[in-house]
Every structure is written in C-alpha cells, then in structure tokens.
Design a protein around this motif. Structure first.
Motif, PDB file in Angstrom:
ATOM      1  N   UNK A  82     -43.954 -43.424  49.234  1.00  0.00           N
ATOM      2  CA  UNK A  82     -45.096 -43.322  48.333  1.00  0.00           C
ATOM      3  C   UNK A  82     -45.631 -41.892  48.291  1.00  0.00           C
ATOM      4  N   UNK A  83     -45.722 -41.278  49.468  1.00  0.00           N
ATOM      5  CA  UNK A  83     -46.280 -39.938  49.521  1.00  0.00           C
ATOM      6  C   UNK A  83     -45.381 -38.938  48.797  1.00  0.00           C
ATOM      7  N   UNK A  84     -44.072 -39.055  49.045  1.00  0.00           N
ATOM      8  CA  UNK A  84     -43.136 -38.141  48.378  1.00  0.00           C
ATOM      9  C   UNK A  84     -43.196 -38.318  46.870  1.00  0.00           C
ATOM     10  N   UNK A  85     -43.187 -39.583  46.414  1.00  0.00           N
ATOM     11  CA  UNK A  85     -43.176 -39.822  44.976  1.00  0.00           C
ATOM     12  C   UNK A  85     -44.467 -39.346  44.320  1.00  0.00           C
ATOM     13  N   UNK A  86     -45.586 -39.517  45.029  1.00  0.00           N
ATOM     14  CA  UNK A  86     -46.849 -39.076  44.428  1.00  0.00           C
ATOM     15  C   UNK A  86     -46.936 -37.560  44.351  1.00  0.00           C
ATOM     16  N   UNK A  87     -46.506 -36.890  45.427  1.00  0.00           N
ATOM     17  CA  UNK A  87     -46.543 -35.422  45.403  1.00  0.00           C
ATOM     18  C   UNK A  87     -45.609 -34.896  44.322  1.00  0.00           C
ATOM     19  N   UNK A  88     -44.408 -35.491  44.245  1.00  0.00           N
ATOM     20  CA  UNK A  88     -43.449 -35.048  43.236  1.00  0.00           C
ATOM     21  C   UNK A  88     -43.988 -35.333  41.836  1.00  0.00           C
ATOM     22  N   UNK A  89     -44.645 -36.470  41.668  1.00  0.00           N
ATOM     23  CA  UNK A  89     -45.222 -36.798  40.360  1.00  0.00           C
ATOM     24  C   UNK A  89     -46.282 -35.782  39.978  1.00  0.00           C
ATOM     25  N   UNK A  90     -47.108 -35.423  40.947  1.00  0.00           N
ATOM     26  CA  UNK A  90     -48.139 -34.431  40.676  1.00  0.00           C
ATOM     27  C   UNK A  90     -47.530 -33.119  40.218  1.00  0.00           C
ATOM     28  N   UNK A  91     -46.474 -32.702  40.915  1.00  0.00           N
ATOM     29  CA  UNK A  91     -45.821 -31.441  40.554  1.00  0.00           C
ATOM     30  C   UNK A  91     -45.254 -31.529  39.143  1.00  0.00           C
ATOM     31  N   UNK A  92     -44.491 -32.595  38.871  1.00  0.00           N
ATOM     32  CA  UNK A  92     -43.801 -32.672  37.587  1.00  0.00           C
ATOM     33  C   UNK A  92     -44.771 -32.903  36.433  1.00  0.00           C
ATOM     34  N   UNK A  93     -45.831 -33.689  36.687  1.00  0.00           N
ATOM     35  CA  UNK A  93     -46.752 -34.011  35.597  1.00  0.00           C
ATOM     36  C   UNK A  93     -47.569 -32.789  35.185  1.00  0.00           C
ATOM     37  N   UNK A  94     -47.956 -31.953  36.141  1.00  0.00           N
ATOM     38  CA  UNK A  94     -48.851 -30.858  35.819  1.00  0.00           C
ATOM     39  C   UNK A  94     -48.153 -29.524  35.779  1.00  0.00           C
ATOM     40  N   UNK A  95     -47.019 -29.471  36.437  1.00  0.00           N
ATOM     41  CA  UNK A  95     -46.449 -28.169  36.715  1.00  0.00           C
ATOM     42  C   UNK A  95     -45.257 -27.894  35.825  1.00  0.00           C
TER      43      UNK A  95
END
Lengths: 262, 288
Positions: A82-95
């Motif tokens: 969950x933590x990996x997917x959320x961090x990766x989602x944050x990166x891809x969604x905003x970055x």
C-alpha cells in the motif's frame, strides 16, 4: 490578512484579466470577436479534440484506477504494498509531465532500433495519447478513490452475507450504489485533470496541436508570428467555463458521497 | 507538547482488518485477484520507468552500458540554454522557497481563522481549492501581464515562486486542514490564553508544534509539485528543471542526459513521498 491579498493578486487577478481580455481586440477595444472565434470550425476542432482525449483518458483512468484502488484498499492498511503504491501514485499523478513523455520515448526506443519495440500507434490520437495519459490518470484515481473504498465498512458486507446475498448481489445493491457518487465525482475530476494537462502532450508531440491547451500555447508564443493574446484569452475563457461546469458537478457528487463517507 | 492532546483522549483504535469474518475461500480468491492486479499494474507502470533507467545507462555503442549520462548531469550545457546543473539548483531552491512561503502564509491564517473568525473558514476553503478549477494554462495567460511588471524588477527564475504557491495551495491546504482538524485548537488556545500567552505564542508555540506532521506533509507535497512543474515556467520563458529537459530534448534528440536526469528526479520525488507515508504512519501510532 496578507493571505487574502496574495491570493487576490496571483489567483483572482489573473483570472479576471483572462475574462476581461477575452472581450477585447488587440488594440484594446471591446469586441465579441474573440468569442465568435470560439465558434469557428478549427477552434471547435481543438475543443472536440480536448474533449475526446479527456473523456477517453478519464474513463480508462477511472475504471482501471478503481480496480487498482480496490486491490490496494483490501490489503493491510500499514503494509508495504500500500505504501509503495501510494507513494508511486503521488509521484506519477503530480510529477508526470515532461518526464513521463521521456519515459515513453525510452520505452518505444529513442534509437532507430528500439529497445523493446517501435510502435508508431503511440502517436495516434486520441488512443495512443490515452495510453500515456493513463500513467497519470490511473494514479490520480487511486489517490482520490481510495478514501471511498476505505469507507466501505466490513460490517456492511457481513450484514449482506448473513442475509444470504451473493457477492454479485452485494456489489449490485450495496457496494456499487454506495461507491457510485464517489466514482462519478472522481471521473469528473480526472476529466478536468486531462483537460488542463499540457506538459505531457507538449513534450510528446509538439508538431501537431490536438488540444485547446496546445493551441493556447501556439497563440501566445510569438515565434510563429501569429501571437494573438486576446485569442488565447478567449480560448482560456472557454476552458474555464468547461472546467467550471465539470468541477461543479464534482462538488455536488462529492457532497452526495460525503453523506456516508465518515 | 504532543502530550497535551492526549490528555483525556483514548488512543485511536487500530483500523479494523478487512478480511475479518470472511470465509477462507473468498479470502483466497481475493488474494489471487490482488496479486494478479498488482502484477499487471506493476508491470504496466514499471515498464516505461525501467526503459527510462536503462536508456540513462546506455553507452556510446548501442547495447553497451555506461555512466556517462549520469556524470553529464553535473556538466551538461548547450548553447542558448543555461547549464543543466544550474537549473537543478534553481528548481530545488524554488521548492524550498515555495514551501516556506506557503507555510508562513497559510498556517497562521488558518489557525487565526479557526480560533477567531470562523465565519471566514468557508471563504478560505473556497479560495484554497479554487486553483483546482482554474487550469495552470489559463492562470498563466492572465499572469503574463503581472509577470511583465515583476520582470522589470528582477529577471530571476526564482520569481516563479509567487505563482507556485498558488498552484500548491489546494494540496497544502488539505494536508494542513487535516492536521488542524485532528487537534482541539480551541481548548488549547483557551488554556494558553488563560495562562497569559499572547496570540503570537498561542499560534507559534502551542498550536503549530501540534501539527508538525501536517506541516511536513504540506511541505513535501509542495516540493514535489514544484519539482515537476512545467507549464507555467514554459509559458513565462523561465528555465526550471523541466523546461531545461524539454529544451535539451528539442535541441539534441535522445540526449542520454535527459533520461538520467528524469530518472533521478522521479526517484527523488518517490523518496520524498515515501518519507511522507512513514510520517503518516508515525502519527497514527501516537495517541490522539
């Protein structure tokens, strides 16, 4: 309050300028020609292009994002996945943006003999671009839809089980209707997100303008000698209206979803 | 200070585990579904990123490996654009300035509104979430004239922070509002006031220490947003990291350095957000 002054100067004033200037011609006189330009077939083509791309990528992002969000939510809330997917989602969604376009450039192979495969259909519109947009739409969906799925209480499932309903019946009559407003709201948010996206498509394909955002850039850059700031203002105004409609719908659905989401 | 909030409150219960009460067969099917989904999506997302990393390590001969592109991050420069490393520096500086300005501007205002002028809360929320509805590309069209005025005073790329604060406002606001909602600000301030604290002390020495996590959260989100911003800088003809990468890719197609820098920046943002997820978990562990 310095805060309100700041927001007024850098948020409300620019928006006001856009709206104001949309009604002016380059010499500063009031005119509706900027708005009538919105009606011509070429400009309508850009709006239709933006609309198509946003709709398709929002639908793809929402459906797949919801599946992924469910898979993430059904795991351990403190787990590594969950933590990996959320961090990766944050990166891809905003970055995403420019970097994302480069990643795709790398994937299809920058050299004549591609690393994996050279696929020209990536450049097709809107489907090829949608695949690229999926890389920030799906993560965004995960981020905004996860709280809704987390809000589904285990007890509801147990209650429906103990009343003898099947998994299909649970999703059809309990889970589905509960998640629907949140899902539609997220869909609209994704639509608005794709509509305002500019970096990825500009870095990926800056030769052929498909979307309003690209056209706004073309009409403000003087390189091509066609700079017409009022035309850009009119296009921008068109976008504001479109996004405002979408986001109002989002706010209404969000309120509906918040009734049980606590 | 954190101890104050825990007085009289019970520790937050651990979130209920979903599978409780599920039959074994359904549990197994759910797990199968999850692993299939994680694998498929993992591959889908990792593939371009791995390709990016692979090409950043491409040598002069096709198929060979080399660190040249990574070394070039420090040394790359081209005619007509600033050296790459200088735009990295300026982007990092922008991230710091934007975060600091954001916190200084928003945190005291939010606390003040919470404590003294609650009727302004809805206006504040509306203003903070407004940038979500106004696309950056629209904002930048209207900003042109304003930035022309600022440009007369200074041409530094750092001036971008003015508008980046606005862009990051919705994300920072949500993070901070969550932090502020989690504490009983009214009681804290009444206690502090009755002990003779000034309003300044109440905000800076009582409330703010209780929302460090939320502030860290807002800070990291703001930084990630600034590091990835392209549209506004591009329109206003400033060179931040993303615009620089874009320009390099236009001048020299397939320059290895754009792949290495992209990989590095993605990893950097990923680590930032991973730190954030750990900070969140720690907060859950503290009572209150």
């Amino acid at each position: 309050m310095p805060f309100f002054g700041y927001v007024g100067l850098f948020l409300l004033l620019p928006t006001g300028i856009v709206v104001w200037d949309a009604f002016k011609n380059p010499t500063g006189h009031f005119t509706l020609s900027g708005l009538t330009a919105l009606g011509n077939s070429q400009v309508r083509g850009f709006f239709i292009g933006s609309f198509k791309l946003s709709l398709v990528s929002a639908l793809v992002g929402a459906v797949f994002g919801a599946i992924l969000a469910y898979a993430v939510a059904s795991g351990n809330p403190d787990g590594v996945i969950r933590r990996l997917y959320l961090a990766a989602s944050g990166v891809l969604a905003q970055f995403g943006g420019v970097t994302l376009a480069f990643a795709f450039l790398a994937l299809i192979g920058p050299a004549p003999t591609g690393l994996l495969f050279h696929a020209s259909w990536y450049y097709s519109f809107p489907w090829g671009i949608t695949v690229i947009y999926a890389y920030f739409q799906i993560p965004l969906m995960v981020l905004v839809f996860l709280p809704a799925i987390d809000g589904l209480k285990v007890q509801w499932r147990e209650a429906s089980d103990s009343l003898g309903s099947s998994a299909w019946q649970y999703w059809r009559y309990v889970g589905g209707p509960l998640l629907l407003p949140a899902f539609l709201g997220a869909l609209l948010l994704l639509f608005a997100n794709a509509l305002s996206a500019f970096a990825t498509i500009q870095a990926w394909e800056d030769q052929i303008p498909y979307t309003v955002a690209q056209q706004i850039y073309t009409s403000t850059s003087s390189e091509v000698g066609l700079a017409n700031i009022n035309y850009a203002d009119a296009l921008a105004l068109g976008m504001v209206v479109l996004v405002a409609i979408v986001m109002t719908g989002y706010a209404l659905l969000q309120r509906r979803a918040a009734r049980w989401l606590r | 200070m954190a101890a104050i909030t825990s007085v009289g409150e019970t520790p937050m219960a651990a979130p209920a585990k979903r599978p409780v009460g599920m039959q074994g067969r359904r549990r197994r099917r759910l797990n199968l579904f999850r692993y299939v989904v994680f694998t498929v999506f993992g591959l889908f997302f990792l593939l371009p990123l791995l390709a990016l990393a692979r090409w950043s390590l491409e040598g002069a001969k096709l198929g060979s490996w080399s660190l040249t592109a990574w070394r070039q991050i420090a040394s790359y420069s081209n005619e007509g654009i600033p050296p790459l490393i200088s735009t990295v520096e300026i982007t990092l500086e922008l991230a710091v300035i934007t975060s600091v300005v954001m916190l200084v501007l928003v945190v005291p205002t939010m606390i003040w509104i919470r404590l003294r002028v609650r009727w302004l809360a809805r206006t504040m929320e509306f203003l903070c979430l407004l940038p979500l509805t106004i696309p950056a590309i629209v904002l930048v069209v209207g900003l042109g004239p304003i930035y022309n005025k600022i440009a007369h005073l200074s041409l530094s790329t750092l001036m971008l922070f003015w508008v980046y604060v606005i862009l990051a406002l919705p994300y920072a606001y949500r993070a901070l509002a969550a932090g502020l909602n989690a504490i009983d600000a009214t009681t804290l301030s009444e206690a502090a006031r009755s002990l003779g604290a000034s309003w300044f002390s109440v905000i800076v020495r009582v409330i703010m220490p209780n929302m460090w996590d939320a502030m860290l959260n807002a800070l990291l989100l703001t930084s990630a947003l600034v590091l990835g911003e392209f549209t506004i800088a591009f329109f206003l003809l400033y060179f931040n990291l993303q615009v620089e990468l874009y320009s390099i890719s236009r001048n020299t197609p397939n320059a290895g350095v754009i792949f290495s820098t992209s990989t590095a920046s993605l990893l950097f943002a990923f680590v930032l957000l991973l730190i954030l997820s750990f900070a969140r978990r720690r907060r859950r562990g503290i009572p209150g």
